[in-house]
Design an enzyme around this catalytic site. Sequence first.
Site, PDB file in Angstrom:
ATOM      1  N   THR A  49      -4.929  47.303  40.275  1.00 34.01           N
ATOM      2  CA  THR A  49      -3.525  46.995  40.581  1.00 34.01           C
ATOM      3  C   THR A  49      -2.563  48.032  39.996  1.00 34.01           C
ATOM      4  O   THR A  49      -1.380  48.013  40.314  1.00 34.01           O
ATOM      5  CB  THR A  49      -3.146  45.603  40.037  1.00 34.01           C
ATOM      6  OG1 THR A  49      -3.365  45.608  38.613  1.00 34.01           O
ATOM      7  CG2 THR A  49      -3.973  44.515  40.670  1.00 34.01           C
ATOM      8  N   GLU A  73     -17.434  48.645  31.255  1.00 34.96           N
ATOM      9  CA  GLU A  73     -16.087  48.075  31.101  1.00 34.96           C
ATOM     10  C   GLU A  73     -16.166  46.791  30.260  1.00 34.96           C
ATOM     11  O   GLU A  73     -15.370  46.569  29.345  1.00 34.96           O
ATOM     12  CB  GLU A  73     -15.522  47.785  32.495  1.00 34.96           C
ATOM     13  CG  GLU A  73     -14.074  47.363  32.517  1.00 34.96           C
ATOM     14  CD  GLU A  73     -13.599  47.049  33.949  1.00 34.96           C
ATOM     15  OE1 GLU A  73     -14.292  47.399  34.927  1.00 34.96           O
ATOM     16  OE2 GLU A  73     -12.525  46.434  34.082  1.00 34.96           O
ATOM     17  N   GLY A 101      -8.077  42.152  38.495  1.00 36.44           N
ATOM     18  CA  GLY A 101      -7.576  42.041  39.861  1.00 36.44           C
ATOM     19  C   GLY A 101      -8.721  42.064  40.865  1.00 36.44           C
ATOM     20  O   GLY A 101      -8.795  41.236  41.768  1.00 36.44           O
TER      21      GLY A 101
END
Length: 501
Positions: free
Chosen positions: A61, A173, A203
């Site tokens: 995003t 991540e 997102g």
Amino acid sequence: MPDLTKPPSPQPRRRRCRLCGICLGTAFLALLVSALVHLFFPPPQPGPSPRFAVIIDGGSTGTRVHVFATRPDGRPDLARSAVMRVSPGLSSFAAEPARAGNSLRPLIDFSMERVGGAGSAAATEVRLMATAGLRLLEERVQEAILSSCRDVLRASGFRFEDPWAEVIPGSDEGIYAWVAANYALGTLGGDPHKTIGIIELGGASAQLTFVSDEVLAPELSRNFTFGDTTYTLYSNSFLNFGQNAAQDSFHEILRSRDSSKNGTLVDPCAPKGYSRIEEVISKSSNVSSSKLENQYVDSGDGDFTECRSSSLVLLKKGKEKCQYQQCHLGPTFVPELRGHFLATENFYFTSKFFGLKQSSSLSDFVLAGEQFCNKDLSTLRQKYPNQSDDDFSRYCFSSAYIVALLHDSLGVPLDDKRIEYSNQVGDIQVEWALGAFISNIKDTILEPPRTGISTHKSRLLPALLGVFLLGGALWLARWRKPKTKIIYDLEKGRYIITRVS
Ligand SMILES: Nc1ncnc2c1ncn2[C@@H]1O[C@H](COP(=O)(O)OP(=O)(O)OP(=O)(O)O)[C@@H](O)[C@H]1O
């Protein structure tokens, strides 16, 4: 032959010795004074100048730059670290990848100012790590976007090498986010069972990472070593299960259910009275050409229970391909959630929107979601004048999606309070980029601290020791030095020199 009848001239020699004594005494005093001055007025520590590391998080995003500062001893200085975000994210340049790099310019300008100009920037590494938004694109498009970013980063004035701009795997991540949470909590390096797990609802993707004692398939298990401790982590990233991607998939399911083909979608996750035109655009293999395929009207029905069960259908998508004994999310196995968890990003934004406490239970989400989704649009507009109609549909969806994800899929009991909904621990923002930074400098963090005081002490001790050794040596020399006595023997008519102790 020396003429012993001649008296020696003791006066100048004694004067010379006295002079020597005075000189040595003065030197000793000077050293002592300098050691004392050193003790009470330590000189400023020269140390290396403050250093920084720049990490750009290329999210779905938006793109966010983190300028992490380190202290002179190389440890993180989070109070001097800074962050800035631009939107849209890099994946929005899929149709024109060459323009992606330009979106980084404001972030580079910001970083340049924070590190104090070009001189410092030349010694500062900049890395770009892109996540789910780019993972969802074709590899060719990903590479074109990264290549445009590399051009800009190479010319940025920061230290940069091409491999430093990459799309990172989802499990990395997740591990970085876990590192950030446990670093902030002070549990990194300690007992694995005292660490906190992390679950992020981004997102485009969701990540789940925690210490698990279960025997895991190699693709689900990762080791992370910090100091003497190796943590065995379950780490998984669920692409398309992020909140925005999930809501898009949910609308797709609604469209596929539109048996009447009249183009109206009854959306249980939007409040009654909500209406929005949805366009379906088809993209050919050439991403720059697209055409409008269909138009629908998304019409709200405000039904939390239906929204939750439809979300569950979404979360089970792909289960038929399950290759484990059991699959909890799509075709993936998730071990039993053990210990405490931190739920970040959209988990936190949703709980905050509903005014829930940090340690709420899922039944609080059910209650808040039911009450909210049931209200019609006009009531909501009045109650939340600063929110858009789309926000209402988003929060109704997210409340139901969170319950479907954590309770209906992962089995977290409705009254369980082991999950904290927050983006921070203390005053530290828990973001995966912080974990990436910590992982990069963990060797420095693990070194024993080299504080100003200990450096000062380590220099002072040898200085004092030196002074006392010198003083001791002088005293010994004086003590051991033979003293002479000179008598003029009248009978023998000559000087007699004798040593006295
Ligand atoms: N202040 C906010 N209030 C409400 N929602 C927010 C806010 N900031 C971000 N979000 C939402 O939180 C989600 C996560 O945002 P973030 O920018 O951290 O993720 P991302 O990096 O874009 O996601 P991903 O990791 O999936 O690529 C997004 O869905 C975003 O819309």
